[in-house]
Scaffold this active site. Sequence first.
Site, PDB file in Angstrom:
ATOM      1  N   LEU C  62      27.892   6.167  58.133  1.00 41.52           N
ATOM      2  CA  LEU C  62      27.151   5.011  58.035  1.00 41.52           C
ATOM      3  C   LEU C  62      26.859   4.816  56.512  1.00 41.52           C
ATOM      4  CD1 LEU C  62      24.911   5.495  61.010  1.00 41.52           C
ATOM      5  CD2 LEU C  62      26.665   3.479  60.927  1.00 41.52           C
ATOM      6  N   PRO C  63      26.586   3.285  55.898  1.00 41.72           N
ATOM      7  CA  PRO C  63      26.320   2.943  54.799  1.00 41.72           C
ATOM      8  C   PRO C  63      25.325   3.685  53.934  1.00 41.72           C
ATOM      9  CG  PRO C  63      26.266   0.944  55.996  1.00 41.72           C
ATOM     10  CD  PRO C  63      26.559   2.038  57.089  1.00 41.72           C
ATOM     11  N   THR C  93      26.504   8.937  52.964  1.00 47.07           N
ATOM     12  CA  THR C  93      25.925   9.236  51.674  1.00 47.07           C
ATOM     13  C   THR C  93      24.442   8.903  51.797  1.00 47.07           C
ATOM     14  OG1 THR C  93      27.806   9.100  50.288  1.00 47.07           O
ATOM     15  CG2 THR C  93      25.845   8.959  49.275  1.00 47.07           C
ATOM     16  N   LYS C 168      25.819  16.450  47.541  1.00 43.43           N
ATOM     17  CA  LYS C 168      26.686  15.255  47.456  1.00 43.43           C
ATOM     18  C   LYS C 168      26.076  14.379  46.117  1.00 43.43           C
ATOM     19  CE  LYS C 168      29.319  11.561  48.764  1.00 43.43           C
ATOM     20  NZ  LYS C 168      30.798  11.533  48.260  1.00 43.43           N
ATOM     21  N   LYS C 237      24.291   2.298  42.998  1.00 38.90           N
ATOM     22  CA  LYS C 237      23.547   3.039  44.215  1.00 38.90           C
ATOM     23  C   LYS C 237      23.230   4.508  44.263  1.00 38.90           C
ATOM     24  CE  LYS C 237      23.813   2.093  49.126  1.00 38.90           C
ATOM     25  NZ  LYS C 237      24.763   1.664  49.897  1.00 38.90           N
TER      26      LYS C 237
END
Lengths: 285, 285, 285, 285
Positions: C62-63, C93, C168, C237
């Site tokens: 998912l975003p 992420t 990550k 982001k």
Amino acid sequence: MTRIGFIGLGNMGGRIARRLVDAGHPVLGYDPAAGAAERAGATPAASVAEVARESDQILLSLPDSRAVEAVVLGPDGVLAHAGPGQIVVDLSTAAPDSTRRIAAALAARDAAYLDAGVSGGAAAAERGTLTLMVGGEEHALERVRPTLAPFAAKVFPMGPSGAGHSAKLLNNFLNAVSLAATSEVMVAARKAGLDLRTLLDVLNSSSGANWATANRFPHIVEGDYLEGGLTSALMTKDVVLYVDHLRGLGVPALNAAGPLASFGLAANLGYANQISNRVVDAIGD
Amino acid sequence: MTRIGFIGLGNMGGRIARRLVDAGHPVLGYDPAAGAAERAGATPAASVAEVARESDQILLSLPDSRAVEAVVLGPDGVLAHAGPGQIVVDLSTAAPDSTRRIAAALAARDAAYLDAGVSGGAAAAERGTLTLMVGGEEHALERVRPTLAPFAAKVFPMGPSGAGHSAKLLNNFLNAVSLAATSEVMVAARKAGLDLRTLLDVLNSSSGANWATANRFPHIVEGDYLEGGLTSALMTKDVVLYVDHLRGLGVPALNAAGPLASFGLAANLGYANQISNRVVDAIGD
Amino acid sequence: MTRIGFIGLGNMGGRIARRLVDAGHPVLGYDPAAGAAERAGATPAASVAEVARESDQILLSLPDSRAVEAVVLGPDGVLAHAGPGQIVVDLSTAAPDSTRRIAAALAARDAAYLDAGVSGGAAAAERGTLTLMVGGEEHALERVRPTLAPFAAKVFPMGPSGAGHSAKLLNNFLNAVSLAATSEVMVAARKAGLDLRTLLDVLNSSSGANWATANRFPHIVEGDYLEGGLTSALMTKDVVLYVDHLRGLGVPALNAAGPLASFGLAANLGYANQISNRVVDAIGD
Amino acid sequence: MTRIGFIGLGNMGGRIARRLVDAGHPVLGYDPAAGAAERAGATPAASVAEVARESDQILLSLPDSRAVEAVVLGPDGVLAHAGPGQIVVDLSTAAPDSTRRIAAALAARDAAYLDAGVSGGAAAAERGTLTLMVGGEEHALERVRPTLAPFAAKVFPMGPSGAGHSAKLLNNFLNAVSLAATSEVMVAARKAGLDLRTLLDVLNSSSGANWATANRFPHIVEGDYLEGGLTSALMTKDVVLYVDHLRGLGVPALNAAGPLASFGLAANLGYANQISNRVVDAIGD
């Protein structure tokens, strides 16, 4: 009568020398530009050496430490001719480390060196209302007060040698920080649809207030960029001097990123030699 | 008579609710902490839903957007019970993006959402002299003005939905920038041997002036850290909100590095939950 | 046989699901976009709830954390249907703080939550050669290894819950730092008249070497921007997520200024949705 | 036979001169420290002027541009004695602006000035495996190649005058950026509970890879700080030189904040004269 010498008769130096002349002081002036001494009303000297030999007090108004070092420490410079009781007042924006080295060299010849950070700009120089932040021996400062009186409305003793130039850098740094951050905030405000005049009212009555919210942006939002002040290129130069000053002091430069990035960007986008207030256009372009 | 509901009766909310009660408004209050409503003089509600069902105007004073979203958008929340003409006033410090999403959701049910950034702190809340920066429909703002009057001395309409919370972040950001940069400057000044009180005089009469030079450091140099204000942890939180806000607006955050580094360092050195003025000790340690 | 569910079948999720299907796993898929499940070769589910009820292991792609929280914690979401032994693997992420909250909520229902940071991009997903950095209970990781095998060539256990998403962010941050700083250096080198190819040779055999000098700029100086990778908007982001992560950990974010400014500037100059390598043009424009 | 002069026989200069002597070159050496020339195996000269008068090629290895300017431009310095065909090779880490001014001054006397950034450290100097990045006229470089051969394994022509010193600053800057950012990331990783060795494996096989992840931290996590390399004080000095270089080029310094803050903090916390790898302790203290 005190013999006053003046080296560096440009934008600021010329106006300050004129104030001295108009107050009745004889001034022996030197500047590499032909006619500069005459325009300021000073007696022209042929060289730095002549000014150094013939003056009790020597005022310097030069672009940077490199120029000051050349004039004072260079061959046939001020130091070579300095003697007991002579006082040099350096009105340049300069690196405090360099200032302290020069002061020590002059002290070894019983001459004094006062570093005087100048606040106020060309208009205040003309009216004789500059503010000076002075580093160096207080007794030397007491002796030059009559010389400073015609052009400086306020004279603050800041501390030991270098403290005057340091205070100037610290003030300019906070000015740069406020202008850069406020520019970013105003660009964000416009994009967020805020009423910019109301925002300035809010900021100026709250904890966001600074010199730029109070004295710059009320004009800028009306389209008046207040041309004539410090350019982005000079602002960046002062911030780099500040960063190097903190390096020498062993203080971490945590807060220099904003002005370095903002005025650097303005310079890169073609505003280098325009008033630093244009930084708001650089960020908002 | 307008039925007023209040959700979030902590440090700020409790004081504001008390002002409303003392001004003669009946207030239906909800807070997960037992006894909070009673302490503010409000009628205790059993749930968010009860407040939502029984109030014409609902004031929120919550810690962040996550909490606001839970109260408004969560199961059995304010939105689920919202109806035509109802007005929600959000006094929290929150993310403008989230604020706009909530406003749109309420608008779909013909309810209004005003985002009101609050300036002034607990003392001003108690005296009823807060400043509000309000985003959202002006006609909704006109209708709630009598409700705001007992606790807000100044009410600034800032623009569309989100503009109030945006203005709050922008002001807090400039506050953070000034405090962080001035702290660094004061540490450098001390190491350079400058007289700190004189330096403040100089800065405050020059372009280096800001809220911190004018209202914080004259106390800090005397050893008074003005305990009780915003902590370094909260300052960092607001700066991160600001950075995310600029990301959403597509404006480059060139000036956030200073406060991020400075208050982050203060938090790391054990000052997280002390007044942000301690940042000067963090840099100077 | 292990029943596998998959929520989020976009650019990455769709490719990963396809690898599972091609390896012979039955996959029950859900995505709000019509036809996404079919395109990936999965059996379409009508809702998140159906996937949650009918799967032993559920993969999420998912975003962002907002979307993950909506799917897991929202009404009729994964948590509402979670039961003993069920394992959720989150390939998004996401913010490690949010990840840990979700893991705790599922643990309370005896379900496990593994956070798996993904490295490698769409091409590696298609070839089944992704790298995973996994946080959470190792015994849960052991149980899902057969499910990961078809798409992940390397699986690194990083530590407790949140450690995978943290790793990550940390990797992406260093990537962002290298790309931003190297872009600035290459712009400066060009202006200083340096031979750019020779400079890359020097950097890559010296202490200035990084991923960008080794794998990006040898192509960029030939005019190939390697389109298709992470955009400047997404880079920004991730850096904001990193800054917020450090805030939560109490670690000062001293090094985020460079990428925040650089990619923010790129976004502002119209490169927001182009590959982040364009940042060199943003700085050099 | 080419008469070689050498000015500055310290840590690096002394080792390089020794390589020349051992290769059979006669070297006339000058250093203000007594016995330095003898220790390097060179014939001691009484002054800079003697070296300048008696040498065809003069190598400089000095601490900074100030020292280089004093030796070349000062009274009775290299420039005063320079003549047609003479070549000066400056192995110092210096400001490219200063380098270009010096080169122009020598060119006016038909002497050449090559600026050679040095990479590799004392051990490589001893083994004769240094890397040189050279700016200036290629035909002058061709003529000095036999002189460089005994100590430099690789010689890269970088471009016009200043390009060698510029390349050195750009490489050191990227080194500083990587070390500072990776240190921050490793501190965050430890606080987040990640396995640090696994994290390094991940970073080194992904886009987060840089010189520090590959060559420094695998040792640092085992407690070996690799003492003997560049100190934090020198790292900060190089970053300030870089910032000033970008100012001169008109390129915005968007990425200098991280190393400025990180190594500045290390210096402030007492690590100024220790290897810059200690920055990880400064951030993590």
